[in-house]
Scaffold this motif. Structure first.
Motif, mmCIF file in Angstrom:
data_model
loop_
_atom_site.group_PDB
_atom_site.id
_atom_site.type_symbol
_atom_site.label_atom_id
_atom_site.label_comp_id
_atom_site.label_asym_id
_atom_site.label_seq_id
_atom_site.Cartn_x
_atom_site.Cartn_y
_atom_site.Cartn_z
ATOM 1 N N UNK A 42 -60.743 -3.854 -109.275
ATOM 2 C CA UNK A 42 -60.740 -2.495 -109.818
ATOM 3 C C UNK A 42 -60.437 -1.469 -108.727
ATOM 4 N N UNK A 43 -61.069 -1.617 -107.565
ATOM 5 C CA UNK A 43 -60.814 -0.703 -106.453
ATOM 6 C C UNK A 43 -59.353 -0.769 -106.021
ATOM 7 N N UNK A 44 -58.839 -1.967 -105.958
ATOM 8 C CA UNK A 44 -57.458 -2.182 -105.539
ATOM 9 C C UNK A 44 -56.491 -1.536 -106.532
ATOM 10 N N UNK A 45 -56.742 -1.732 -107.828
ATOM 11 C CA UNK A 45 -55.864 -1.166 -108.855
ATOM 12 C C UNK A 45 -55.891 0.354 -108.820
ATOM 13 N N UNK A 46 -57.079 0.920 -108.704
ATOM 14 C CA UNK A 46 -57.187 2.379 -108.676
ATOM 15 C C UNK A 46 -56.546 2.959 -107.425
ATOM 16 N N UNK A 47 -56.748 2.300 -106.281
ATOM 17 C CA UNK A 47 -56.141 2.779 -105.043
ATOM 18 C C UNK A 47 -54.621 2.763 -105.099
ATOM 19 N N UNK A 48 -54.067 1.666 -105.656
ATOM 20 C CA UNK A 48 -52.601 1.578 -105.790
ATOM 21 C C UNK A 48 -52.079 2.623 -106.769
ATOM 22 N N UNK A 49 -52.809 2.853 -107.844
ATOM 23 C CA UNK A 49 -52.387 3.864 -108.813
ATOM 24 C C UNK A 49 -52.401 5.257 -108.176
ATOM 25 N N UNK A 50 -53.441 5.544 -107.406
ATOM 26 C CA UNK A 50 -53.486 6.829 -106.700
ATOM 27 C C UNK A 50 -52.305 6.957 -105.736
ATOM 28 N N UNK A 51 -52.013 5.880 -105.032
ATOM 29 C CA UNK A 51 -50.916 5.917 -104.064
ATOM 30 C C UNK A 51 -49.576 6.149 -104.751
ATOM 31 N N UNK A 52 -49.355 5.503 -105.887
ATOM 32 C CA UNK A 52 -48.083 5.690 -106.585
ATOM 33 C C UNK A 52 -47.921 7.124 -107.090
ATOM 34 N N UNK A 53 -49.018 7.707 -107.565
ATOM 35 C CA UNK A 53 -48.949 9.100 -108.003
ATOM 36 C C UNK A 53 -48.653 10.026 -106.829
ATOM 37 N N UNK A 54 -49.305 9.784 -105.702
ATOM 38 C CA UNK A 54 -49.054 10.606 -104.517
ATOM 39 C C UNK A 54 -47.618 10.441 -104.030
#
Length: 232
Positions: A42-54
């Motif tokens: 879950x942490x990994x998925x959320x972190x990657x999603x945040x990175x893609x948005x940024x």
């Protein structure tokens, strides 16, 4: 929160609670955490999603963000530097283009006391200990020990792209400088490297990092950004 401790050239995205924990992953990313526990996935998925948005704010289309094989650091698109962090209830990413930012590192932690014994591991010098004691006496509502741990994480993250190897917690001396306001929960910090710093040119080594911190709403966030003007 992270947007308050980085310059305007840095694009950020943060998620609170379980927001984005079920964000889809590219197959290459999913394989990297296929055997991990649910919390880590879950942490990994959320972190990657945040990175893609940024990254999208920089005009970079979505794609997999893989990990290097040495320390698991994110592999960013060419011409980009970035950092991802997560703790219980908060995930964030920060990215920038290399013509604007040489390197950066971010970290987030719960705003609570460090577990017993951790402070002894991360403290390096008597000067650090004295400074931490003085800050705690002046502003006990701020968990300076947790801030120190978080800030030292950012030193490693900003250092790693240059050397691709570990930097010990005791390889840098950190000093905090609260902003001149009634709220000591935000300010700056300086990390003086006690080992040879990153070699930026044939003759110029970076001897210290400068960062910003914020303690608010149950979290502490810290960030180091090195701009080109910082090393001229």
């Amino acid at each position: 929160m992270i947007e308050h401790v980085v310059p305007a050239a840095v694009s950020t995205r943060a998620a609170y609670g379980a927001e984005l924990d079920d964000a889809p992953l590219f197959p290459e990313e999913a394989g990297a955490v296929a055997k991990a526990v649910a919390k880590r996935r879950a942490e990994y998925a959320a972190g990657r999603a945040c990175a893609r948005t940024a990254l999208s704010a920089l005009g970079i289309p979505p794609g997999p963000i893989l990990r290097d094989t040495e320390r698991g650091a994110p592999i960013w698109p060419d011409g980009v530097v970035g950092s991802i962090t997560h703790c219980d209830g908060y995930r964030a990413a920060a990215v920038a283009r290399t013509p604007d930012i040489l390197t950066l590192g971010i970290d987030a932690e719960p705003h609570g006391p460090l577990p017993d014994g951790v402070l002894d591991v991360i403290l390096a010098t008597p000067h650090e200990r004295a400074s931490l004691a003085a800050l705690t006496a002046q502003a006990p509502q701020v968990r300076w020990d947790r801030l120190l741990f978080s800030a030292k994480e950012t030193v490693y993250k900003a250092w790693y792209p240059f050397h691709r190897r570990m930097l010990d917690f005791k390889s840098a001396e950190l000093l905090f400088t609260p902003d001149e306001s009634e709220d000591p929960g935000h300010g700056g910090y300086t990390a003086r490297l006690l080992v040879p710093g990153p070699l930026l040119t044939d003759e110029l080594r970076l001897a210290h990092f400068s960062g910003r911190y914020l303690a608010r709403d149950g979290f502490v966030v810290t960030a180091i950004t090195v701009q080109h003007d910082d090393v001229k």
